[in-house]
Design an enzyme around this catalytic site. Sequence first.
Site, short mmCIF file in Angstrom:
data_model
loop_
_atom_site.label_atom_id
_atom_site.label_comp_id
_atom_site.label_asym_id
_atom_site.label_seq_id
_atom_site.Cartn_x
_atom_site.Cartn_y
_atom_site.Cartn_z
N VAL A 9 0.81 -1.03 -0.09
CA VAL A 9 -0.04 0.10 -0.09
C VAL A 9 0.91 1.33 0.01
O VAL A 9 1.89 1.41 0.69
CB VAL A 9 -1.12 0.17 1.19
CG1 VAL A 9 -2.09 -0.94 1.00
CG2 VAL A 9 -0.38 -0.05 2.68
N SER A 10 0.48 2.20 -0.85
CA SER A 10 1.08 3.46 -0.78
C SER A 10 0.68 4.23 0.26
O SER A 10 -0.21 3.89 0.86
CB SER A 10 1.18 4.23 -1.99
OG SER A 10 -0.15 4.56 -2.22
N THR A 11 1.26 5.61 0.63
CA THR A 11 0.81 6.38 1.69
C THR A 11 -0.55 6.94 1.49
O THR A 11 -1.59 6.96 2.18
CB THR A 11 1.87 7.90 1.92
OG1 THR A 11 3.11 7.11 1.73
CG2 THR A 11 1.51 8.41 3.31
#
Length: 484
Positions: A9-11
């Site tokens: 997951v990205s930020t």
Amino acid sequence: MKAGLYIRVSTDEQAKHGFSIRAQKDKLTKFATSQDWDIEDYYIEEGVSAKDMLRPELSRMFEDIKTGKIDVVLVYKLDRITRSVRDLYNILDLLEQHNCKFKSATEVYDTTSAIGRMFITLVASFAQFERENLGERVRMGMERMMEEGKFTGGISPFGYHYNKEAKTLVIDDDEAQVLRLIFDSYMRGLGEERTAKKVNQMGHTTRNGTTWTGKTIRDILTNPVAAGHLRWGGEVYRNFVDPIISEDQFQQCLKLRESRREMSPRAAGPSHYPFSGILKCGRCGAALKGQYRVGRVKEDGSRSKFKHYVCTKARGGSCDFKQISDTVVNDVFLKRLNQDLKDYQTALDKEKDAQQEVSNIEKETRYLEAQINKIQSRKRKWQLAYADEAITLEELKERTAEDREAHEILTKQLDELKQEQPDADPVYMVDALTDFIENWHELDDQEKKITLQLFVERVVIDAEDRRGTKTQLRQAWITDIVYK
Ligand SMILES: [Zn+2]
């Protein structure tokens, strides 16, 4: 089959529902179990983007692929592992070299055949193209909206607020009042700092609730939105909003700012005659023209110069008005302004009761305007209700007719009220004259000239014939003054 489950997951995505690590882990575990795969390891990257391959867990997974620890990589979606076609190509190459398969839990890819691999790179390249063009498309869409007069976001400029329904900027009455005050004050000769001081003293703050500074005043003065032109995305959209001040006032204000910059001590420009253009001869009515008169030789050898005004008809002999010095004009002009200020103040005191009346009328006006606005928004509601078939056509007709009648009555009342409004001039004049007199001595000639032209239409002057002496200035008087 020994499966390696890659999760990322990205930020940005962490905030989004359904993309969490747990959600991905759950789905992948179920998928692997359904395929009868042994889950060898989870490779979990949190708050990491897919823009490159410098990811610790990805590297660890590659090592495990190389040593044959896993023979299938499972991801939730292709974009979990990469968003770049080039990286995907390299990853697939590595996988093939080590006889490792690739599987997405939500997409159908078969990497065991050449055509399957071509298909997956094709999909990825489309995805990459889409992403790169999204920014461009969003910008173009916003520009189109701006061209149609719709405001597409960002902070609405001071003086305006955003109307969500219409997607337009509308004048904010309270802020517009402050904005006008800023322009008026500046044009009466108050600089940026003093304008800020005045606006603060009157109890107005910026939208953020902070006090005004020279800088925030300058931002207002140089933003063409006050005259209706919106600056957005490096472009100026002319007549985008209703203007709060006139184009003329805005341009004159810019001119005044420029002259103030030019006239800094280092760059003293040509001299100007502050009263030229507005000063008229009290005897023949012709214009008085500025002129230098060279005086005595000073000790250092230079000659002193005196600024004068000469009647343009005196040269031909048709008027006997003698040239008058700039000092005398300045002197009588200021005396006259002070006298006028006193008169307006007296008038204002007398009108204290009338003032009360003004504020009552204003209150009533605002009430009526609010009622009219309500009717207008109600009209739209009836139409929507009819469109939704919540009311019948008869009901729609009946209700809009009622509203139309009320609208007419209110508008009529409002018109009558507006006629009752007494002349508010004294208030304005006291304010304007006070500013003007206070700042006059701080202005240089060019600034004086510009502020004069903004404030005064004409000054008619006459004087006694004899010349002034060292101890007594020549007697002069203003026979007429017309303010703008
Ligand atoms: Zn004359």
